[in-house]
Design an enzyme around this catalytic site. Sequence first.
Site, PDB file in Angstrom:
ATOM      1  N   ASP A  99      20.471  61.633  10.198  1.00  0.00           N
ATOM      2  CA  ASP A  99      19.351  61.656  10.743  1.00  0.00           C
ATOM      3  C   ASP A  99      19.288  61.975  12.234  1.00  0.00           C
ATOM      4  OD1 ASP A  99      16.281  60.548  10.063  1.00  0.00           O
ATOM      5  OD2 ASP A  99      16.995  59.646  11.945  1.00  0.00           O
ATOM      6  N   HIS A 265      16.820  59.898   1.363  1.00  0.00           N
ATOM      7  CA  HIS A 265      17.241  60.096   2.883  1.00  0.00           C
ATOM      8  C   HIS A 265      18.454  59.103   2.938  1.00  0.00           C
ATOM      9  CE1 HIS A 265      17.102  61.248   6.891  1.00  0.00           C
ATOM     10  NE2 HIS A 265      16.623  60.108   7.137  1.00  0.00           N
TER      11      HIS A 265
END
Length: 294
Positions: A99, A265
């Site tokens: 991320d 994610h």
Amino acid sequence: MFDGFSSHDVPVAGGTVHARAAGDGPPVLLLHGFPQTHAMWHAVAPVLAREFTVVAADLRGYGRSRTDDEDFTFRAMAAGQLELMRALGHDRFHVVGHDRGARTAHRMAFDAPGAVLSVALLDILPTLEVWRSMDAWLVQRYHHWAFLAQGGGLPQTLIGHDPGFYVRWTLQGISGTSVPFHPEALAAYEEAARDPAVVDAWCRDYRAAAGPDLEIDRADEEARLDLPALVLWGSLGTVGAREDPLELWRRHFPRVTGRALEAGHFLAEERPEEVCAALLAHLRPAAGRAGRHG
């Protein structure tokens, strides 16, 4: 969660970087994402530390890192992490990021190619590509990109009303799955969110990504690095849903390899064993090549 890891608070330009370190061998820097801290690597760092010197750090202003600097571009974040690694005795090292940490790793590779031996980027597309594809479909999944970038204290005030709820809601919303976060890791994320300075850092980070980071990345848009690169993404998430991540990243790292994992994610917390296996397969030969060439 980090038994046997030493704790460090290293002065860098504009503040301090908090990190945990353990292991012996080629150095590997682990960088987390939003809205997390280095705690996200709790299941990965100990495994890598069996073969590598592992440093798991909090990004600028995140977690227990502190800053009095208003520059939250990925360039500034990368520079602080470079200072951390040099202070710990590592002039050249591998970088693994998830991320926002992966975006920091991307920038670090281009700003300091002599220091970065390899990169592993977990569940991101290039920042420019994300903004270019921001339509009604994507904004439903990445709403925080625009929300956190708002000025005037709006996101800080709203998040401050109930930081724990915001963290939990955001983690589940971004994940695309029901992630069983480790209770201690989740507690660390919530604790960080209760610090107004951390929330302000989140907002400054995303505001930079909507402004100066775009100009910085455009300057390198045609640049290529002949660097070992690994890209992993979740097949149940957003990153690979409409575009091939490898095709996009190959424009910057021609030697990129990678694949999707059956996850959302938060790969390192959803599929830690698979992430560890993929990272070791990437890092072992990259470390060997670096050793042979000095």
